[in-house]
Design an enzyme around this catalytic site. Structure first.
Site, PDB file in Angstrom:
ATOM      1  N   CYS A  49       0.851  -1.200   0.000  1.00 25.50           N
ATOM      2  CA  CYS A  49       0.000   0.000   0.000  1.00 25.50           C
ATOM      3  C   CYS A  49       0.882   1.244   0.000  1.00 25.50           C
ATOM      4  O   CYS A  49       1.833   1.339   0.777  1.00 25.50           O
ATOM      5  CB  CYS A  49      -0.904   0.000   1.229  1.00 25.50           C
ATOM      6  SG  CYS A  49      -2.032   1.413   1.249  1.00 25.50           S
ATOM      7  N   CYS A  53       0.450   4.570   6.953  1.00 26.27           N
ATOM      8  CA  CYS A  53      -0.206   4.471   8.268  1.00 26.27           C
ATOM      9  C   CYS A  53       0.714   3.686   9.215  1.00 26.27           C
ATOM     10  O   CYS A  53       1.020   2.516   8.960  1.00 26.27           O
ATOM     11  CB  CYS A  53      -1.557   3.766   8.129  1.00 26.27           C
ATOM     12  SG  CYS A  53      -2.567   4.463   6.811  1.00 26.27           S
ATOM     13  N   CYS A  56       0.235  -0.081  10.284  1.00 25.13           N
ATOM     14  CA  CYS A  56      -0.308  -1.075   9.342  1.00 25.13           C
ATOM     15  C   CYS A  56       0.735  -2.023   8.754  1.00 25.13           C
ATOM     16  O   CYS A  56       1.758  -1.597   8.211  1.00 25.13           O
ATOM     17  CB  CYS A  56      -1.056  -0.376   8.215  1.00 25.13           C
ATOM     18  SG  CYS A  56      -1.911  -1.556   7.153  1.00 25.13           S
ATOM     19  N   CYS A  93     -16.974  -8.245   5.148  1.00 24.25           N
ATOM     20  CA  CYS A  93     -16.267  -6.991   4.880  1.00 24.25           C
ATOM     21  C   CYS A  93     -14.997  -7.258   4.074  1.00 24.25           C
ATOM     22  O   CYS A  93     -14.121  -8.003   4.516  1.00 24.25           O
ATOM     23  CB  CYS A  93     -15.923  -6.330   6.215  1.00 24.25           C
ATOM     24  SG  CYS A  93     -15.083  -4.765   6.000  1.00 24.25           S
ATOM     25  N   CYS A 124     -19.828  -5.112   3.067  1.00 28.51           N
ATOM     26  CA  CYS A 124     -19.038  -3.957   3.505  1.00 28.51           C
ATOM     27  C   CYS A 124     -17.734  -3.963   2.714  1.00 28.51           C
ATOM     28  O   CYS A 124     -17.182  -5.034   2.436  1.00 28.51           O
ATOM     29  CB  CYS A 124     -18.755  -4.077   5.003  1.00 28.51           C
ATOM     30  SG  CYS A 124     -17.669  -2.776   5.636  1.00 28.51           S
ATOM     31  N   CYS A 184     -19.284   3.409   8.033  1.00 29.59           N
ATOM     32  CA  CYS A 184     -18.599   2.734   9.139  1.00 29.59           C
ATOM     33  C   CYS A 184     -17.276   3.462   9.332  1.00 29.59           C
ATOM     34  O   CYS A 184     -16.430   3.448   8.437  1.00 29.59           O
ATOM     35  CB  CYS A 184     -18.370   1.261   8.785  1.00 29.59           C
ATOM     36  SG  CYS A 184     -17.328   0.392   9.962  1.00 29.59           S
ATOM     37  N   ARG A 257     -18.442  -1.292  17.393  1.00 30.10           N
ATOM     38  CA  ARG A 257     -17.803  -2.595  17.190  1.00 30.10           C
ATOM     39  C   ARG A 257     -16.491  -2.689  17.961  1.00 30.10           C
ATOM     40  O   ARG A 257     -15.593  -1.866  17.784  1.00 30.10           O
ATOM     41  CB  ARG A 257     -17.516  -2.801  15.695  1.00 30.10           C
ATOM     42  CG  ARG A 257     -16.939  -4.174  15.355  1.00 30.10           C
ATOM     43  CD  ARG A 257     -16.522  -4.209  13.893  1.00 30.10           C
ATOM     44  NE  ARG A 257     -17.593  -3.703  13.066  1.00 30.10           N
ATOM     45  CZ  ARG A 257     -18.555  -4.442  12.553  1.00 30.10           C
ATOM     46  NH1 ARG A 257     -18.555  -5.733  12.740  1.00 30.10           N
ATOM     47  NH2 ARG A 257     -19.500  -3.896  11.826  1.00 30.10           N
TER      48      ARG A 257
END
Ligand code: SAM
Ligand code: DTB
Ligand code: SF4
Length: 310
Positions: A49, A53, A56, A93, A124, A184, A257
């Protein structure tokens, strides 16, 4: 009227038992307090990616040893969704390690959504930034929810990620909302943030034109090789409970959640979180790239608390 940030801060500062008692009462007034919704995750494109972040496993900026995988086959997604449904999940998801969705990948993602929806599951996706027309196409394909987290406060965001800014995240949430897809959006605890940043995150979410339908509260899963794994300190368990309780009171109808990090939580802590208003979890052996508690352990946990999957 959105709450003031000072009000949100004062909620965090309340005596723990007072806060949790109010949250539990709000929860009972708006939800079946014995029901916990189950969702299952699948990584449909893994690693490499371009974003950085700091928590991650999938960022190309850090060496985490995670094998990369291109966009997977639609049949494999359908098979995983079928297994999730058999295991008791009601929502599936699909997550991709993208900065933004490329139009060339849209037909495949749309087909994934159609197939999962066709199994009778809620759908999702979490794919990074989407344009208005992509959000509309996903809605058309049958997308129920789009996950896109703010992660922390606006002030702390730059300590966590440098390749995008907070307003970009908010703009995507707005496009998702306009397309008629449920929002979400939540955050992570354990990023070296202060209580004030947890206040800022919930204040931001509660100040959206409409609150998210679903708020994931993740606890950092420390992934070796990521900057956060080296520097962040675990937050006290009471801060997790307070965050859930404040989210529940601020956004009474929202599903809160209890997301990543349950593997390292005691059952007692998870029980506190459910009592404080958490009413949704990720089930299955795997989150996106890291392990999760297995279904049997979760069945046992819920049964021991006289709760049941919804
Ligand atoms: N790439 C998309 C994006 O960031 O919007 C979607 C996938 S991303 C993995 C989804 C969310 O998972 C992140 O926003 C973050 O809140 C959470 N997450 C990722 N890695 C995590 C970790 N190590 N511990 C806890 N939560 C994590
Ligand atoms: C969210 O807030 N948590 C989920 C989901 N949204 C996509 C992801 C958790 C990922 C945990 C780390 C991993 O497995 O890679
Ligand atoms: Fe990429 Fe999402 Fe991971 Fe950030 S959280 S590095 S955007 S996959």
């Amino acid at each position: 009227m959105p709450p003031s940030r000072a009000l949100v801060a004062s909620m965090f500062d309340r005596p723990l038992f007072d806060l949790v008692l109010e949250a539990a009462l709000v929860h009972r007034a708006h939800h079946d307090p014995s029901a916990v919704q189950w969702s299952t995750l699948l990584s449909i494109k893994t690693g490499a990616c371009p974003e950085d972040c700091g928590y991650c496993a999938q960022s190309a900026h850090f060496d985490t040893g995670l094998p990369r995988e291109e966009l997977i086959d639609v049949d494999a997604v359908e098979a995983a969704a079928r297994r999730a449904k058999e295991g008791g999940s009601t929502r599936f998801c699909m997550g991709a390690a993208w900065r933004r969705v490329a139009d060339r990948d849209m037909p495949v993602v749309e087909e994934m959504v159609r197939r999962v929806k066709g199994l009778g599951l809620e759908t999702c996706c979490t794919l990074g930034t989407v344009t208005e027309s992509q959000a509309a196409r996903l809605k058309q394909a049958g997308l129920d929810y789009y996950n896109h987290n703010l992660d922390t406060s606006r002030e702390h965001y730059g300590e966590v990620v440098s390749t995008r800014d907070y307003d970009e995240r908010l703009a995507t949430l707005d496009r998702v909302r306009k397309a008629g897809v449920n929002v979400c959006s939540g955050g992570i605890l354990g990023l070296g943030e202060r209580r004030e940043d947890r206040v800022g995150l919930l204040h931001e979410l509660a100040s959206l034109a409409e609150p998210p339908e679903s708020i994931p509260i993740n606890q950092l899963v420390p992934v070796p090789g990521t900057p956060m794994a080296g520097k962040a300190k675990p937050v006290p368990w009471t801060e997790l409970v307070r965050t859930i309780a404040v989210a529940r009171i601020l956004m009474p109808r929202t599903a809160v959640r209890l997301s990543a990090g349950r593997e390292s939580m005691t059952e007692e802590l998870q029980a506190w979180c459910f009592f404080a208003g958490a009413n949704s979890i990720f089930t299955g052996d795997q989150l996106l790239t890291t392990p999760n508690r297995g279904i049997d352990a979760d069945r046992f946990l819920l049964a021991s608390l006289d709760l049941h999957p919804s």
